[in-house]
Write an enzyme that holds these catalytic residues in place. Structure first.
Site, short mmCIF file in Angstrom:
data_model
loop_
_atom_site.label_atom_id
_atom_site.label_comp_id
_atom_site.label_asym_id
_atom_site.label_seq_id
_atom_site.Cartn_x
_atom_site.Cartn_y
_atom_site.Cartn_z
CB SER A 34 -19.60 -16.78 7.27
OG SER A 34 -18.51 -16.17 6.61
CG ASP A 338 -15.09 -13.42 13.96
OD1 ASP A 338 -14.75 -12.77 12.81
OD2 ASP A 338 -16.02 -14.42 13.70
CG HIS A 341 -17.08 -13.46 10.05
ND1 HIS A 341 -16.44 -14.49 10.74
CD2 HIS A 341 -17.23 -14.25 8.72
CE1 HIS A 341 -16.72 -15.76 10.17
NE2 HIS A 341 -16.86 -15.55 8.97
#
Ligand SMILES: *[C@@H]1O[C@H](CO)[C@@H](O)[C@H](O)[C@H]1NC(C)=O
Ligand SMILES: *[C@@H]1O[C@H](CO)[C@@H](O)[C@H](O)[C@H]1NC(C)=O
Ligand SMILES: *[C@@H]1O[C@H](CO)[C@@H](O)[C@H](O)[C@H]1NC(C)=O
Length: 366
Positions: A34, A338, A341
């Protein structure tokens, strides 16, 4: 090759890249999770994380959700910009006949360095977001290669002028284990396997013709809101007084990075013609944690911008994008987006540090 890179960055810093000088690399190929996924996970259905497909994800730069796990651009986007190349299209978005000569992104959010079977053997396979491990991503590249170049000579020439990013990858191998209750001792025991998976993939790419490779290390996970929340401790001594991060998890991230660096050094000896660069994401991220205000992060680096409450604004029952959560007004003043991340602002800083470190080559092989 070092001179090559030097000139590329010289032009970059002189501000003349892209318009007046041709790109120094023809293409960038990226593998990872990610931290660098530009849409593969979303395109694969994003069952484990559907909110990635809607705002506030993507609100800052793209102004719509792209599948990036951030408010805006990622490190790999800033690297592409720096070399005057387009943002990497996600592999799963490629259509027949589409031009992707400037690179492709194989990264998938949630991906691991180790294959899914490893986690199924450990009886934690059900927590995986995706089975698209580093090996699967490598297979995707091999499949695509025949449409990038045909003759051996053409492939050699093309791949020689391409930049390969192998990671960051491996962070999730540890996240999954830690989030289901694995101890740091257990995490440490898995490091040799994770590092081996990364170096094997790097080796495989070199055998395919890659010459310029960047292998990033792990971030200081002890500073991330999800770790700070899940592993909150009543013992003050567990926290680094300089920044409020969890010492043991940062020490673990450093341990992984040191093992990775050692393994890469061996790889350089085996493949002297390849330029294998270790990308240090840990140090610039720590610089932000030590002096947030100095770097413009006026909201600090520990609390996430988007979340559903709690001391670090990370609430597992109301994560960013879910009911009960909300995004801050000024994400550029936060480093954490978040809880898991980082924000575009933090990624920009780390990307700049990477570009600068590559420019002053001495720190490159540290
Ligand atoms: C991964 O593979 C296993 C076994 O084939 C399958 O049961 C599972 O649904 C897959 N997981 C994901 C997230 O695709
Ligand atoms: C976390 O979210 C749940 C669900 O929205 C909420 O009931 C709870 O109060 C939140 N916890 C904190 C610490 O804000
Ligand atoms: C990168 O180098 C530039 C030019 O010297 C400098 O202004 C900038 O602060 C550096 N950025 C980082 C993150 O080290």
């Amino acid at each position: 090759m070092k001179t090559f890179l030097f000139f590329a960055l010289y032009f970059l810093l002189a501000g003349t890249v892209s318009t007046t000088s041709p790109p120094r690399y023809e293409a960038i190929f990226n593998f990872g999770d990610s931290l660098s996924d530009t849409g593969n996970f979303l395109l694969s259905g994003a069952l484990a994380f559907p909110v990635i497909g809607k705002l506030p994800y993507g609100e800052t730069f793209f102004q719509h959700a792209t599948g990036r796990c951030s408010d805006g651009r990622l490190i790999i986007d800033f690297v592409a910009e720096a070399f005057g190349l387009p943002y990497l299209p996600p592999y799963l978005a490629l259509k027949e006949g589409q031009a992707f000569k400037h690179g492709v992104n194989f990264a998938v959010a949630g991906a691991t360095a180790l294959d899914a079977e490893y986690f199924y053997d450990q009886k934690i396979g059900s927590v995986l977001w995706t089975n698209a491990s580093l090996n699967i991503q490598l297979d995707w590249f091999k499949k695509l290669k025949s449409s990038l170049c045909t003759s051996e000579q053409e492939c050699d020439n093309y791949l020689k002028k391409s930049l390969f990013f192998v990671g960051e990858i491996g962070g999730n191998d540890y996240n999954y284990a830690a989030f289901v209750g694995g101890s740091i001792k257990q995490l440490r025991a898995s490091v040799p396997f994770v590092v081996e998976a990364i170096t094997k993939a790097t080796t495989s790419l070199i055998e395919e013709g890659a010459v310029e490779l960047v292998v990033p290390g792990n971030l200081p996970i002890g500073c991330s809101a999800v770790y700070l929340t899940l592993f909150q401790s009543p013992n003050k001594a567990d926290y680094d007084p300089r920044n409020g991060c969890l010492k043991a998890f940062n020490a673990f991230a450093k341990y992984h990075n040191n093992q990775l660096k050692k393994a890469l050094q061996k790889l350089r000896e085996n493949y002297p013609h390849a330029n294998i660069i270790y990308a240090d994401y840990y140090s610039p991220a720590m610089r932000l944690s030590h002096a947030p205000l100095h770097h413009g992060f006026s909201s600090g680096t520990l609390r996430s911008c988007c979340g559903g409450g709690g001391p670090y604004n990370f609430n597992n029952s109301a994560r960013c994008g879910h009911i009960g959560s909300k995004a801050c007004e000024d994400p550029h003043t936060y480093a954490n987006w978040d809880g898991v991340h980082l924000t575009e602002a933090a990624y920009r800083y780390i990307a700049q540090a990477l570009i600068n470190a590559t420019f002053t080559t001495s720190s490159l092989y540290a």
